[in-house]
Motif scaffolding. Structure first.
Motif, short mmCIF file in Angstrom:
data_model
loop_
_atom_site.label_atom_id
_atom_site.label_comp_id
_atom_site.label_asym_id
_atom_site.label_seq_id
_atom_site.Cartn_x
_atom_site.Cartn_y
_atom_site.Cartn_z
N VAL A 165 -6.39 1.71 0.41
CA VAL A 165 -5.58 0.57 0.81
C VAL A 165 -6.32 -0.30 1.81
CG1 VAL A 165 -3.46 -0.12 2.02
CG2 VAL A 165 -3.39 1.66 0.26
N GLY A 191 -0.03 -4.54 -4.36
CA GLY A 191 -0.62 -3.22 -4.31
C GLY A 191 -0.87 -2.73 -5.71
N GLY A 193 0.81 -1.20 0.00
CA GLY A 193 0.00 0.00 0.00
C GLY A 193 0.85 1.26 0.00
#
Length: 404
Positions: free
Chosen positions: A310, A346, A190
């Motif tokens: 996130v 991510g 993230g």
């Protein structure tokens, strides 16, 4: 070579690899280095006992199945495989070898999980409402996710992004089709996703000749990551103090302070970065009015509206993304955590206007978008899980369920 999957709990070396045993013990036992070639089969001995017949192996050992093999191992003086360490042993190793960034942790260590339950080294079972900090979105040992990941490991774990990656392209398509964005960049965490979003917003202004636009507006009590740039973005002095002076300029305002937001945006602003629901400092949603004002200011000043999803992304709020609850159309959305269900991945997704600012060589990663993190077209089945499961509950039940 045929494969015979079994689980022999009577073997004194159990558990070695838990569930998957292939062929004769010489093929899979890590205590014996010789590769016998396999081709074993199960037969009944003269006493009616089921044993392994390894007569077709390169090294024959038919007399007694695993008893014979364990005898050979004992004769060689091999040590029995160790069980998991106990908690005290783990803590001792951690304190000796791991960098002390977490201090004294909660005195628990887990060895396995299933569904919402985690089993500790002491054998105690806990109900986990933490979900690895919003990571394990399907719980532990989810049958389909485990199967998809296992199959991908057998095929291909990683290739460089120097080459085209089929699963990377498939997942990018799925994310675009289920979001407001047009293009995706994959990374590993993230913080890396947020860092990339900041770089993209700045690169957009550089492309337009606005090199003075280097500031970002974020919220107090926010949390955007642990890299130097995202620590600067995080609106909590306790995370910033060890790294002063910070390399980026971030202006932090109070959540829902509309006048403060208006005053913070100036000729040097490159973007507004917000969590629509703050997570690290508590469950703190921003108001609809504040979110709409942020979007309005970004459009008016031609700067990026970056929404950090996130924690809230991938069904965590009852929608795939929290911005859907606000009817927003962000320029850049970041995600991680639940995106991989436990596998590190991510991403940030941007509309074409901002995504086109990145040119070849402007950004990159080694592990982002590797084949393991996108193990096939069926793996993304749970992206729409919320539509099938969450909406069986009322919206109030959804939020109560997710927050608790």
């Amino acid at each position: 070579m045929g494969y015979n999957f079994f689980e022999n709990k009577d073997c004194e070396y159990y558990p070695c690899h838990k569930a998957e045993r292939i062929n004769c013990l010489f093929c899979f036992c890590p205590l014996y280095s010789t590769d016998c070639g396999g081709n074993c089969k199960w037969i009944y001995d003269r006493n009616g006992k089921l044993i392994k017949d390894c007569s077709n192996c390169i090294i024959p050992h038919t007399d007694g199945g695993y008893e014979y093999v364990t005898g050979r191992l004992a004769g060689k003086g091999d040590k029995k495989m160790e069980e998991h360490m106990n908690l005290e042993q783990v803590i001792d190793l951690d304190k000796k070898y791991y960098m002390n960034t977490f201090g004294d942790r909660i005195p628990l260590c887990f060895t396995e999980g299933n569904g919402i339950e985690l089993t500790s080294t002491d054998g105690d079972v806990y109900k986990d409402f933490f979900a690895g900090i919003a990571v394990c979105s399907l719980g532990y040992n989810h049958e389909r996710l485990t199967r998809e990941l296992t199959e991908q490991v057998k095929q291909l774990i990683h290739t460089s992004s120097v080459y085209y990656v089929e699963n990377q392209a498939r997942l990018a398509e799925m994310l675009v089709k289920h979001s407001w964005g047009d293009r995706v960049f994959f990374c590993s965490t993230g913080a890396e996703a947020n860092e990339g979003a900041i770089k993209l917003a700045k690169k957009y202004q550089v492309e337009k000749g606005n090199k003075n636009k280097i500031e970002f507006v974020t919220l107090k009590n926010s949390f955007h990551g642990r890299t130097l740039a995202t620590v600067a973005a995080t609106g909590q002095p306790k995370y910033q103090a060890p790294y002063q002076p910070l390399i980026e300029k971030f202006v932090h305002i109070d959540r829902d302070d509309i006048s403060g937001l208006e005053n913070a945006v100036n000729e040097n602003t490159a973007g507004i970065m917000i969590e629509l629901i703050q997570g690290e400092s508590g469950v703190n949603p921003v108001s609809r009015e504040f979110a709409e004002k942020a979007a309005e200011l970004c459009r008016k000043n031609d700067i990026a509206l970056i929404v950090d999803e996130v924690q809230t992304g991938i069904g965590r709020t009852g929608k795939l993304f929290a911005y859907e609850l606000y009817d927003l159309k962000p320029d850049i959305v970041t995600m991680a955590k639940g995106l991989g269900g436990g596998v590190p991945i991510g991403a940030f997704c941007a509309n074409e206007k901002f995504a086109s600012a990145f040119k070849p060589g402007d950004h990159g990663t080694t592990f982002g978008g590797k084949t393991l993190c996108q193990p096939g077209p069926d793996w993304w089945f749970w992206m729409n899980l919320y539509t099938a499961e969450y909406w069986k509950m009322s919206e109030r039940q959804v939020h109560t369920y997710l927050i608790n």
